[in-house]
Design a protein around this motif. Structure first.
Motif, mmCIF file in Angstrom:
data_model
loop_
_atom_site.group_PDB
_atom_site.id
_atom_site.type_symbol
_atom_site.label_atom_id
_atom_site.label_comp_id
_atom_site.label_asym_id
_atom_site.label_seq_id
_atom_site.Cartn_x
_atom_site.Cartn_y
_atom_site.Cartn_z
ATOM 1 N N UNK A 251 23.713 -31.258 4.332
ATOM 2 C CA UNK A 251 23.265 -29.951 4.400
ATOM 3 C C UNK A 251 24.498 -28.929 4.819
ATOM 4 N N UNK A 252 25.550 -29.464 5.488
ATOM 5 C CA UNK A 252 26.471 -28.763 6.261
ATOM 6 C C UNK A 252 27.519 -28.271 4.923
ATOM 7 N N UNK A 253 27.565 -29.161 3.839
ATOM 8 C CA UNK A 253 28.508 -28.957 2.817
ATOM 9 C C UNK A 253 27.741 -28.428 1.611
ATOM 10 N N UNK A 254 26.517 -27.888 1.785
ATOM 11 C CA UNK A 254 25.782 -27.547 0.620
ATOM 12 C C UNK A 254 26.105 -26.098 0.510
ATOM 13 N N UNK A 255 25.823 -25.537 -0.947
ATOM 14 C CA UNK A 255 26.164 -24.304 -1.048
ATOM 15 C C UNK A 255 24.337 -23.752 -1.132
ATOM 16 N N UNK A 256 24.043 -23.079 -0.138
ATOM 17 C CA UNK A 256 22.432 -23.201 0.095
ATOM 18 C C UNK A 256 21.947 -22.043 -0.497
ATOM 19 N N UNK A 257 22.882 -20.954 -0.846
ATOM 20 C CA UNK A 257 22.671 -19.786 -1.798
ATOM 21 C C UNK A 257 21.676 -20.137 -2.917
ATOM 22 N N UNK A 258 22.357 -21.309 -3.483
ATOM 23 C CA UNK A 258 21.553 -21.787 -4.642
ATOM 24 C C UNK A 258 20.291 -22.215 -4.684
ATOM 25 N N UNK A 259 19.608 -22.262 -3.486
ATOM 26 C CA UNK A 259 18.416 -22.638 -2.929
ATOM 27 C C UNK A 259 17.533 -21.576 -2.460
ATOM 28 N N UNK A 260 17.890 -20.238 -2.478
ATOM 29 C CA UNK A 260 17.428 -19.081 -2.084
ATOM 30 C C UNK A 260 16.897 -18.300 -2.952
ATOM 31 N N UNK A 261 15.573 -17.805 -2.882
ATOM 32 C CA UNK A 261 14.770 -17.059 -3.788
ATOM 33 C C UNK A 261 14.220 -15.765 -3.261
ATOM 34 N N UNK A 262 15.225 -14.669 -3.082
ATOM 35 C CA UNK A 262 14.830 -13.858 -2.220
ATOM 36 C C UNK A 262 14.764 -14.004 -0.773
ATOM 37 N N UNK A 263 13.549 -13.767 -0.161
ATOM 38 C CA UNK A 263 13.324 -14.118 1.275
ATOM 39 C C UNK A 263 12.569 -15.385 1.136
ATOM 40 N N UNK A 264 12.411 -16.201 0.147
ATOM 41 C CA UNK A 264 11.970 -17.545 0.055
ATOM 42 C C UNK A 264 12.931 -18.477 -0.151
ATOM 43 N N UNK A 265 12.558 -19.682 -0.212
ATOM 44 C CA UNK A 265 13.580 -20.869 -0.817
ATOM 45 C C UNK A 265 12.642 -21.762 -1.363
ATOM 46 N N UNK A 266 13.389 -22.917 -2.026
ATOM 47 C CA UNK A 266 12.611 -23.859 -3.053
ATOM 48 C C UNK A 266 12.129 -24.932 -2.189
ATOM 49 N N UNK A 267 12.089 -24.714 -0.707
ATOM 50 C CA UNK A 267 11.593 -25.562 0.388
ATOM 51 C C UNK A 267 10.519 -25.153 0.945
ATOM 52 N N UNK A 268 9.229 -25.993 0.908
ATOM 53 C CA UNK A 268 7.859 -25.321 1.404
ATOM 54 C C UNK A 268 8.079 -25.172 2.999
ATOM 55 N N UNK A 269 7.516 -23.696 3.276
ATOM 56 C CA UNK A 269 7.346 -23.244 4.566
ATOM 57 C C UNK A 269 8.702 -23.034 5.171
#
Length: 306
Positions: A251-269
């Protein structure tokens, strides 16, 4: 082989930690240390804290039956006798159906049937029932219904000066989850764990200090670099992320912006703000823990989200 029965205590443990239930049922590698856990999931204090409420109910309802001191071997039979006699209140009974076993603190007679009741130390009318209370009431309702004894699908929270009606079909969160939904999910999970067809994971949580498996799970959480090492990450959050981020280091090494969709993400809740917060926690954790081999920059970066 003796059948494992699903009880309120088992479901209570499952809601807190499914891994504990799995270890209790299937592991022989006992941890060190004993935990003093109440036999009844909702009673976090001594029974005498609620005794005056129970005695008040008995006094107000002539013909009530208290079975708490009855021989456990005959408690089910005595409960059925009290039900046949239409006792207005049955305290400390035992009911069963199929693979379910219930020990409701209260059974309250209504019309030609019964509903379960739980004792509450706070205002029973204004307080929203917890999922623990709801699942316990739902278990007892399920057993009563399978025996054609249920008056209606719900029960009561009985407080010192009030009695609150609990409707199991009422939504308890913004996602319209009902207490009955929570019970159905817990029941399915319990049966999967009993049948040993599901893999559970250890985690770090505030209640771990009182668990007899803590000396087994603690090192395992560290060895797996589990996400629950991070403050504010509970099992639900970990389980939502673990398929993509199995460790804190990943998680620390990830580029998390690739999982962001506006104010939501690819992860439930988990919204974008929360994901960025978790990423920051992971980065600081890795940088402050030399036991995690390699620096953050040396860790393999995760691909962008789809």
């Amino acid at each position: 082989m003796e059948q494992t029965l699903i009880t309120g205590s088992l479901l209570h443990d499952l809601l807190r930690c499914d891994h504990r239930v799995a270890l209790d049922l299937h592991s022989e590698d006992w941890g060190v240390g004993e935990a003093e856990v109440s036999d009844h999931p909702l009673w976090t204090g001594p029974v005498h804290e609620y005794e005056h409420i129970i005695q008040g109910l008995i006094a107000e309802n002539p013909g009530s039956v208290d079975l708490r001191r009855v021989d456990p071997a005959s408690r089910q039979a005595r409960t059925l006798l009290a039900i046949d006699a239409l006792a207005p209140v049955i305290v400390g009974g035992e009911i069963a159906a199929d693979d379910l076993l219930g020990r409701p603190i209260l059974l309250l007679q209504e019309d030609d049937g019964y509903v379960p009741g739980e004792v509450s130390s706070s205002d029973a009318i204004t307080r929203v029932p917890s999922m623990f209370e709801g699942v316990t009431l739902a278990l007892h309702c399920d057993i009563l219904e399978r025996n054609d004894l249920l008056a209606w699908p719900g029960g009561y929270l009985v407080g010192e000066c009030s009695i609150g009606r609990v409707d199991l079909h009422k939504a308890v969160d913004d996602g319209n989850t009902t207490l009955l939904d929570g019970y159905a999910d817990a029941l399915e999970s319990a049966r999967d764990i009993i049948d040993d067809v599901v893999v559970t994971r250890s985690a770090r949580a505030p209640e771990c200090w009182m668990c007899h498996w803590r000396n087994l799970c603690g090192p395992d959480v560290k060895d797996r670099d589990d996400l629950t090492q991070l403050d504010t990450v509970d099992r639900g959050t970990r389980d939502a992320l673990v398929g993509t981020f199995p460790t804190v280091a990943r998680l620390a090494a990830a580029d998390i912006e690739g999982f962001v969709r506006g104010s939501a993400t690819d992860f439930s809740q988990i919204d974008a703000k929360r994901l960025r917060e978790l990423h920051g926690l992971a980065v600081r954790f890795v940088e402050s823990n030399p036991r995690i081999i390699g620096s953050r920059d040396a860790l393999q970066r995760m691909p962008l989200g789809p």
